[in-house]
Design an enzyme around this catalytic site. Structure first.
Site, mmCIF file in Angstrom:
data_model
loop_
_atom_site.group_PDB
_atom_site.id
_atom_site.type_symbol
_atom_site.label_atom_id
_atom_site.label_comp_id
_atom_site.label_asym_id
_atom_site.label_seq_id
_atom_site.Cartn_x
_atom_site.Cartn_y
_atom_site.Cartn_z
ATOM 1 N N GLU A 168 0.577 4.058 1.494
ATOM 2 C CA GLU A 168 0.818 4.631 2.817
ATOM 3 C C GLU A 168 1.969 3.931 3.535
ATOM 4 O O GLU A 168 2.850 4.586 4.100
ATOM 5 C CB GLU A 168 -0.444 4.517 3.705
ATOM 6 C CG GLU A 168 -1.656 5.229 3.147
ATOM 7 C CD GLU A 168 -2.593 4.321 2.368
ATOM 8 O OE1 GLU A 168 -3.807 4.532 2.476
ATOM 9 O OE2 GLU A 168 -2.100 3.423 1.644
ATOM 10 N N HIS B 162 0.846 -1.202 0.000
ATOM 11 C CA HIS B 162 0.000 0.000 0.000
ATOM 12 C C HIS B 162 0.878 1.248 0.000
ATOM 13 O O HIS B 162 1.932 1.282 0.640
ATOM 14 C CB HIS B 162 -0.896 0.035 1.242
ATOM 15 C CG HIS B 162 -2.087 -0.866 1.143
ATOM 16 N ND1 HIS B 162 -3.204 -0.691 1.926
ATOM 17 C CD2 HIS B 162 -2.346 -1.939 0.349
ATOM 18 C CE1 HIS B 162 -4.093 -1.617 1.625
ATOM 19 N NE2 HIS B 162 -3.590 -2.399 0.676
#
Length: 160
Positions: free
Chosen positions: A62, A60
């Site tokens: 993030e 991901h």
């Protein structure tokens, strides 16, 4: 910068995150981009989704940005930093944001399936940082949503 300091330019940094999302789109990854800004207002990390390429949920945007930021500053604590991400973080990413001690997170599009607010109503996040993490949604929402819709539309068209 304090979590409520007005000098952060949320739209500017979200546009940088959208540039990262475009990079994911070009790599045939779900177009999510993230940018981390330090307390001085400097971008210290940029990342985009690489879930398909890495064959892991830890791809991901993030989580990749958090790892880059920590490496850059030499600390896992990202106090005073802000995360800008084009899609509402999932519970996994939101908890990583909380544990890294961010001042705030700004996101573009809501995630109707996996957004942290849908999965656990944010309960786990507040275990550590009750009332200390600023969360701002809907910044550059239209562009974030359009990018995601175009990506999935192309995916569907390729299957036909």
């Amino acid at each position: 910068m304090q979590k409520n300091q007005q000098s952060l330019n949320h739209q500017l940094f979200m546009k940088k995150a959208l540039n990262q999302a475009q990079s994911a789109f070009r790599r045939d990854e779900v177009p999510v981009g993230a940018v981390i800004v330090d307390a001085k207002g400097l971008i210290i990390a940029r990342a985009y989704n690489l879930v398909e390429a890495s064959h892991s949920q830890t791809g991901h945007a993030e989580l990749r940005a958090i790892a880059k930021a920590g490496k850059k500053i030499g600390d896992w604590r990202l106090e005073g930093c802000w995360m800008y991400v084009t899609l509402e973080p999932c519970a996994m990413c939101m908890n990583a944001i909380v544990l890294a001690r961010f001042a705030g997170v700004v996101y573009g599009a809501e995630s109707p399936l996996f957004g942290y607010q849908k999965v656990d109503k944010g309960a786990a996040s507040w275990l550590y940082k009750k009332d200390t993490l600023a969360i701002i949604g809907g910044v550059c929402k239209k562009k974030s949503v359009e990018l995601l819709q175009n990506f999935f539309k192309q995916k569907r068209e390729r299957k036909e």
